[in-house]
Design a protein around this motif. Structure first.
Motif, PDB file in Angstrom:
ATOM      1  N   GLU A  46       0.852  -1.184   0.000  1.00 35.41           N
ATOM      2  CA  GLU A  46       0.000   0.000   0.000  1.00 35.41           C
ATOM      3  C   GLU A  46       0.894   1.242   0.000  1.00 35.41           C
ATOM      4  OE1 GLU A  46      -3.187   0.565  -0.126  1.00 35.41           O
ATOM      5  OE2 GLU A  46      -4.124  -1.399   0.212  1.00 35.41           O
ATOM      6  N   LEU A  47       0.558   2.206  -0.846  1.00 30.41           N
ATOM      7  CA  LEU A  47       1.391   3.391  -0.996  1.00 30.41           C
ATOM      8  C   LEU A  47       0.604   4.663  -0.708  1.00 30.41           C
ATOM      9  CD1 LEU A  47       3.198   2.399  -4.298  1.00 30.41           C
ATOM     10  CD2 LEU A  47       4.227   2.475  -2.023  1.00 30.41           C
ATOM     11  N   ALA A  48       1.212   5.538   0.087  1.00 31.73           N
ATOM     12  CA  ALA A  48       0.682   6.875   0.300  1.00 31.73           C
ATOM     13  C   ALA A  48       1.096   7.756  -0.877  1.00 31.73           C
ATOM     14  CB  ALA A  48       1.231   7.439   1.605  1.00 31.73           C
ATOM     15  N   PRO A  49       0.524   8.947  -1.032  1.00 30.52           N
ATOM     16  CA  PRO A  49       0.960   9.850  -2.107  1.00 30.52           C
ATOM     17  C   PRO A  49       2.440  10.212  -1.946  1.00 30.52           C
ATOM     18  CG  PRO A  49      -1.078  10.630  -1.098  1.00 30.52           C
ATOM     19  CD  PRO A  49      -0.564   9.534  -0.225  1.00 30.52           C
ATOM     20  N   TYR A  50       3.098  10.458  -3.058  1.00 31.14           N
ATOM     21  CA  TYR A  50       4.506  10.860  -3.050  1.00 31.14           C
ATOM     22  C   TYR A  50       4.795  11.591  -4.348  1.00 31.14           C
ATOM     23  CZ  TYR A  50       4.903   6.598  -5.897  1.00 31.14           C
ATOM     24  OH  TYR A  50       4.725   5.631  -6.862  1.00 31.14           O
ATOM     25  N   GLN A  51       6.005  12.065  -4.493  1.00 32.97           N
ATOM     26  CA  GLN A  51       6.426  12.702  -5.730  1.00 32.97           C
ATOM     27  C   GLN A  51       7.576  11.917  -6.342  1.00 32.97           C
ATOM     28  OE1 GLN A  51       7.479  16.708  -4.539  1.00 32.97           O
ATOM     29  NE2 GLN A  51       5.418  17.472  -4.947  1.00 32.97           N
ATOM     30  N   LEU A  52       7.609  11.888  -7.674  1.00 30.85           N
ATOM     31  CA  LEU A  52       8.693  11.230  -8.393  1.00 30.85           C
ATOM     32  C   LEU A  52       9.118  12.137  -9.538  1.00 30.85           C
ATOM     33  CD1 LEU A  52      10.274   8.491  -8.422  1.00 30.85           C
ATOM     34  CD2 LEU A  52       8.723   7.781 -10.247  1.00 30.85           C
ATOM     35  N   ALA A  53      10.420  12.161  -9.807  1.00 28.27           N
ATOM     36  CA  ALA A  53      10.929  13.020 -10.872  1.00 28.27           C
ATOM     37  C   ALA A  53      10.393  12.590 -12.225  1.00 28.27           C
ATOM     38  CB  ALA A  53      12.457  12.994 -10.886  1.00 28.27           C
ATOM     39  N   ALA A  54      10.120  13.566 -13.084  1.00 30.27           N
ATOM     40  CA  ALA A  54       9.578  13.294 -14.409  1.00 30.27           C
ATOM     41  C   ALA A  54      10.568  12.553 -15.295  1.00 30.27           C
ATOM     42  CB  ALA A  54       9.161  14.601 -15.087  1.00 30.27           C
ATOM     43  N   CYS A  55      11.853  12.646 -14.975  1.00 29.95           N
ATOM     44  CA  CYS A  55      12.862  11.937 -15.761  1.00 29.95           C
ATOM     45  C   CYS A  55      14.043  11.601 -14.857  1.00 29.95           C
ATOM     46  CB  CYS A  55      13.314  12.772 -16.951  1.00 29.95           C
ATOM     47  SG  CYS A  55      14.130  14.320 -16.511  1.00 29.95           S
ATOM     48  N   SER A  56      14.964  10.852 -15.391  1.00 31.78           N
ATOM     49  CA  SER A  56      16.172  10.504 -14.645  1.00 31.78           C
ATOM     50  C   SER A  56      16.992  11.758 -14.360  1.00 31.78           C
ATOM     51  CB  SER A  56      17.019   9.522 -15.454  1.00 31.78           C
ATOM     52  OG  SER A  56      16.288   8.363 -15.787  1.00 31.78           O
ATOM     53  N   VAL A  57      17.763  11.721 -13.284  1.00 30.93           N
ATOM     54  CA  VAL A  57      18.680  12.824 -12.975  1.00 30.93           C
ATOM     55  C   VAL A  57      19.662  12.979 -14.134  1.00 30.93           C
ATOM     56  CG1 VAL A  57      20.571  13.556 -11.463  1.00 30.93           C
ATOM     57  CG2 VAL A  57      18.474  12.591 -10.486  1.00 30.93           C
ATOM     58  N   THR A  58      19.797  14.196 -14.613  1.00 28.61           N
ATOM     59  CA  THR A  58      20.684  14.450 -15.749  1.00 28.61           C
ATOM     60  C   THR A  58      22.110  14.721 -15.290  1.00 28.61           C
ATOM     61  OG1 THR A  58      20.248  16.821 -15.709  1.00 28.61           O
ATOM     62  CG2 THR A  58      18.806  15.453 -17.110  1.00 28.61           C
ATOM     63  N   GLN A  59      23.021  14.609 -16.245  1.00 27.80           N
ATOM     64  CA  GLN A  59      24.423  14.893 -15.959  1.00 27.80           C
ATOM     65  C   GLN A  59      24.620  16.360 -15.571  1.00 27.80           C
ATOM     66  OE1 GLN A  59      27.012  13.436 -19.065  1.00 27.80           O
ATOM     67  NE2 GLN A  59      25.767  11.598 -19.328  1.00 27.80           N
ATOM     68  N   GLY A  60      23.828  17.235 -16.188  1.00 29.69           N
ATOM     69  CA  GLY A  60      23.933  18.652 -15.850  1.00 29.69           C
ATOM     70  C   GLY A  60      23.576  18.913 -14.406  1.00 29.69           C
ATOM     71  N   LEU A  61      22.483  18.343 -13.932  1.00 31.83           N
ATOM     72  CA  LEU A  61      22.067  18.534 -12.544  1.00 31.83           C
ATOM     73  C   LEU A  61      23.051  17.864 -11.592  1.00 31.83           C
ATOM     74  CD1 LEU A  61      19.994  19.547 -10.487  1.00 31.83           C
ATOM     75  CD2 LEU A  61      18.759  17.391 -10.793  1.00 31.83           C
ATOM     76  N   TYR A  62      23.517  16.683 -11.960  1.00 31.02           N
ATOM     77  CA  TYR A  62      24.460  15.969 -11.097  1.00 31.02           C
ATOM     78  C   TYR A  62      25.753  16.767 -10.928  1.00 31.02           C
ATOM     79  CZ  TYR A  62      26.757  11.970  -8.930  1.00 31.02           C
ATOM     80  OH  TYR A  62      27.402  11.132  -8.038  1.00 31.02           O
TER      81      TYR A  62
ATOM     82  N   LEU B 137      29.126  11.826 -22.365  1.00 32.58           N
ATOM     83  CA  LEU B 137      28.899  13.118 -21.727  1.00 32.58           C
ATOM     84  C   LEU B 137      27.885  13.985 -22.464  1.00 32.58           C
ATOM     85  CD1 LEU B 137      32.555  14.027 -20.665  1.00 32.58           C
ATOM     86  CD2 LEU B 137      30.759  12.919 -19.320  1.00 32.58           C
ATOM     87  N   GLY B 138      27.056  14.683 -21.696  1.00 30.33           N
ATOM     88  CA  GLY B 138      26.059  15.609 -22.227  1.00 30.33           C
ATOM     89  C   GLY B 138      25.139  16.041 -21.110  1.00 30.33           C
ATOM     90  N   ASP B 139      24.904  17.338 -20.971  1.00 34.02           N
ATOM     91  CA  ASP B 139      24.130  17.835 -19.840  1.00 34.02           C
ATOM     92  C   ASP B 139      22.722  17.267 -19.771  1.00 34.02           C
ATOM     93  OD1 ASP B 139      26.154  19.299 -18.763  1.00 34.02           O
ATOM     94  OD2 ASP B 139      25.435  21.256 -19.463  1.00 34.02           O
ATOM     95  N   ARG B 140      22.113  16.976 -20.924  1.00 33.78           N
ATOM     96  CA  ARG B 140      20.743  16.460 -20.939  1.00 33.78           C
ATOM     97  C   ARG B 140      20.679  14.935 -21.010  1.00 33.78           C
ATOM     98  NH1 ARG B 140      16.178  19.288 -22.152  1.00 33.78           N
ATOM     99  NH2 ARG B 140      15.530  17.687 -23.636  1.00 33.78           N
ATOM    100  N   LEU B 141      21.830  14.297 -21.016  1.00 33.19           N
ATOM    101  CA  LEU B 141      21.858  12.843 -20.913  1.00 33.19           C
ATOM    102  C   LEU B 141      21.668  12.452 -19.454  1.00 33.19           C
ATOM    103  CD1 LEU B 141      24.902  11.969 -23.204  1.00 33.19           C
ATOM    104  CD2 LEU B 141      22.482  11.636 -23.740  1.00 33.19           C
ATOM    105  N   PRO B 142      21.046  11.290 -19.196  1.00 36.48           N
ATOM    106  CA  PRO B 142      20.959  10.848 -17.800  1.00 36.48           C
ATOM    107  C   PRO B 142      22.336  10.533 -17.256  1.00 36.48           C
ATOM    108  CG  PRO B 142      20.183   9.124 -19.293  1.00 36.48           C
ATOM    109  CD  PRO B 142      20.399  10.351 -20.130  1.00 36.48           C
ATOM    110  N   VAL B 143      22.571  10.870 -16.005  1.00 37.80           N
ATOM    111  CA  VAL B 143      23.840  10.501 -15.389  1.00 37.80           C
ATOM    112  C   VAL B 143      23.867   8.983 -15.231  1.00 37.80           C
ATOM    113  CG1 VAL B 143      23.066  10.726 -12.972  1.00 37.80           C
ATOM    114  CG2 VAL B 143      25.464  11.111 -13.563  1.00 37.80           C
ATOM    115  N   GLU B 144      25.017   8.372 -15.520  1.00 35.33           N
ATOM    116  CA  GLU B 144      25.202   6.939 -15.323  1.00 35.33           C
ATOM    117  C   GLU B 144      26.603   6.725 -14.777  1.00 35.33           C
ATOM    118  OE1 GLU B 144      27.421   6.240 -17.795  1.00 35.33           O
ATOM    119  OE2 GLU B 144      26.915   7.846 -19.155  1.00 35.33           O
ATOM    120  N   CYS B 145      26.977   5.468 -14.610  1.00 37.79           N
ATOM    121  CA  CYS B 145      28.227   5.158 -13.898  1.00 37.79           C
ATOM    122  C   CYS B 145      28.209   5.759 -12.493  1.00 37.79           C
ATOM    123  CB  CYS B 145      29.444   5.629 -14.674  1.00 37.79           C
ATOM    124  SG  CYS B 145      29.735   4.695 -16.200  1.00 37.79           S
TER     125      CYS B 145
END
Length: 239
Positions: free
Chosen positions: A31-47, A59-67
């Motif tokens: 059972e889950l209460a309300p919560y928020q989730l990001a619309a997309c994966s964390v990007t390299q720019g934000l990271y 590498l690319g600011d709008r690519l999802p961060v990986e590794c």
């Protein structure tokens, strides 16, 4: 969306989700209460803006961060929380928060080295129940749409990472829940068999279609850094 950084939050309604594991043939409901989730994966720019680091293979600011390891993701959540004026969700008990994952010996990492403060309003990793509930967005099938329209996988990715938000979102406005990069989740996969291994969800750019399903579960050690594994952030609400 024209601008997506990885911290645009979507309100997710409460509900119940049934999880299942093919290996053990086990299923369980949450059972889950309300919560928020990001619309997309964390990007390299934000990271990079938040941590000063660019760990990704492509590498690319709008690519999802990986590794990024599970520990990297948890530390990022705390750093972003502080930057936004929120209370960090995680308490690290046996190590400094600024230590790098590559400097940690795998045998020194156990699930009890971190605590989640459920009363905190800061960013955190979703539970796998939250992840699957949000991915399905009210649907019951293996996917919330035709895979070529909603996700990057081996059949259409040309075996490379793609910018976030390039595919059709689900009914709740979440992009790339399937494909592009796997998402780290909070949960330990199976402590008795795999120890500290954490849950991964969603499939990635190098995976075949059968791995890009709402119910598909994968696991990895929390120190591992792989070029098709990233994360998205969640927040509790009503705190």
């Amino acid at each position: 969306m024209d601008v997506m950084t990885g911290n645009e939050m979507v309100s997710i309604p409460p509900g119940r989700v049934t999880l299942s594991d093919r290996r053990t043939q086990r299923s369980w409901s949450v059972e889950l209460a309300p919560y928020q989730l990001a619309a997309c994966s964390v990007t390299q720019g934000l990271y990079a803006q938040t941590t000063g680091r660019r760990p990704s293979a492509a590498l690319g600011d709008r690519l999802p961060v990986e590794c990024v390891s599970w520990w990297d993701a948890a530390r990022f959540c705390n750093a972003l929380s502080r930057a936004a004026g929120f209370t960090p969700a995680y308490h690290f008990r046996t190590e400094a928060e600024d230590i790098k994952a590559e400097d940690i010996e795998a045998e020194d990492i156990e699930a009890e080295d971190i605590e989640w403060d459920a009363s905190a309003d800061g960013y955190r990793l979703p539970t796998e129940a939250e992840w699957e509930h949000a991915c399905r967005a009210g649907t019951a099938g293996p996917r919330y749409g035709t895979l070529d329209e909603i996700g990057w996988y081996r059949g259409n990715s040309h075996e490379r990472l793609h910018e976030v938000g390039g595919k059709r979102p689900n009914a709740w406005g979440l992009h790339d829940m399937l494909g592009n990069v796997w998402d780290w989740c909070w949960d330990v996969y199976d402590a008795e068999v795999y120890g500290a291994y954490r849950v991964l969800r969603g499939g990635g750019w190098f995976d075949e279609h059968w791995s890009c399903r709402a119910s598909a579960r994968r696991r990895s050690h929390p120190t591992f850094q792989v070029d098709d594994v990233g994360f998205r952030i969640a927040r509790s609400v009503g705190r």
